[in-house]
Design a protein around this motif. Structure first.
Motif, short mmCIF file in Angstrom:
data_model
loop_
_atom_site.label_atom_id
_atom_site.label_comp_id
_atom_site.label_asym_id
_atom_site.label_seq_id
_atom_site.Cartn_x
_atom_site.Cartn_y
_atom_site.Cartn_z
N TYR A 3 25.33 16.44 -43.42
CA TYR A 3 25.89 17.01 -44.63
C TYR A 3 25.18 16.51 -45.88
N ILE A 4 24.93 15.22 -45.96
CA ILE A 4 24.37 14.66 -47.18
C ILE A 4 23.06 13.91 -46.96
N ASN A 5 22.66 13.70 -45.71
CA ASN A 5 21.42 12.97 -45.43
C ASN A 5 20.43 13.88 -44.71
N LEU A 6 19.20 13.89 -45.18
CA LEU A 6 18.18 14.65 -44.48
C LEU A 6 17.84 13.95 -43.16
N PRO A 7 17.78 14.69 -42.04
CA PRO A 7 17.36 14.08 -40.78
C PRO A 7 15.94 13.53 -40.89
N SER A 8 15.65 12.52 -40.09
CA SER A 8 14.35 11.85 -40.19
C SER A 8 13.19 12.80 -39.90
N ALA A 13 8.51 15.92 -42.13
CA ALA A 13 7.86 17.22 -42.33
C ALA A 13 7.70 17.53 -43.82
N ILE A 14 8.74 17.26 -44.60
CA ILE A 14 8.68 17.53 -46.04
C ILE A 14 7.62 16.66 -46.71
#
Length: 237
Positions: A3-8, A13-14
């Motif tokens: 919900y609030i944390n981007l997965p590793s 990738a980003i």
């Protein structure tokens, strides 16, 4: 689901997307009327937001490549240009989000991997674990807050009435579905409120162990302030 944390994997990738390379690839896609130049940049691994923009760009390029008449080619090229800019902007937004999370992560972290209980009752609860520290050189402290909410399902007046009364088994399934949807809403609100608290400089030592969630005074269940444990109850407007 986070919900609030981007997965590793999305973080990696980003980070790996070079904006200059992306801009050049988008221009080449327009010039060559195909998606080949953009493949290999890992955009499909950057999460659903970027993924949706990528699919939009792909559709726009496909429409442009099929257009024959001059007027339609002009229109579809503009559409593809806008879609390409949307894709670039989406990547920029995700890079900004990642950088925000990275900086915030030096001072606090909220665990958003929360599984629903095996059995749900009308007394819903969401346990949220977190850690925080006053500075990046201080030791971590750990905390835990359980949000508790007494859910009162309301009938939906937008749906047509059933032709016959549902069976007890069907009613039980409908209630379980309703409880699960409300639990997911409660989890989201709890996490967003906890993040807002720490973003505003809240002290983890002031977080209670249990908080009784306040439903909207106007009905309809939860609102954006229901889980704000640090605020006094808002008066009805």
């Amino acid at each position: 689901m986070t919900y609030i944390n981007l997965p590793s994997d999305q973080q990696a990738a980003i980070t790996n997307v070079d904006e200059a390379v992306l801009r050049s690839a988008v221009r080449k896609c327009l010039d060559e009327e195909r998606m080949g130049p953009i493949q290999g940049l890992g955009l499909g691994d950057c999460g659903p937001y970027v993924g949706n923009k990528l699919h939009g760009f792909q559709r726009a390029i496909a429409e442009y490549s099929k257009a024959k008449a001059h007027a339609k080619r002009e229109r579809t090229r503009q559409d593809a240009l806008y879609a390409g800019n949307d894709l670039i902007h989406a990547v920029q937004q995700m890079k900004e989000r990642f950088e925000t999370e990275r900086k915030e992560g030096e001072l606090f972290f909220i665990d958003d991997q929360i599984r629903p209980p095996f059995h749900l009752s009308k007394r819903l609860s969401v346990p949220v674990s977190f850690r925080w520290r006053a500075s990046s050189s201080a030791d971590w402290k750990h905390g835990h807050l359980t949000f508790v909410y007494d859910f009162s399902p309301q009938p939906s007046y937008t749906l047509p009435l059933p032709k016959r009364k549902p069976s007890a088994a069907q009613a039980a399934r409908d209630l379980e579905d309703s409880l699960y949807r409300e639990w997911e809403r409660l989890k989201a609100q709890a996490l967003f409120s906890m993040r807002e608290f720490f973003r505003d400089g809240g002290d983890g030592d002031a977080v209670p162990e249990v908080f009784a969630v306040r439903p909207s005074p106007h009905g309809g269940g939860l609102n954006n302030f229901s889980c704000n444990f640090w605020q006094a109850e808002r008066p009805a407007l």
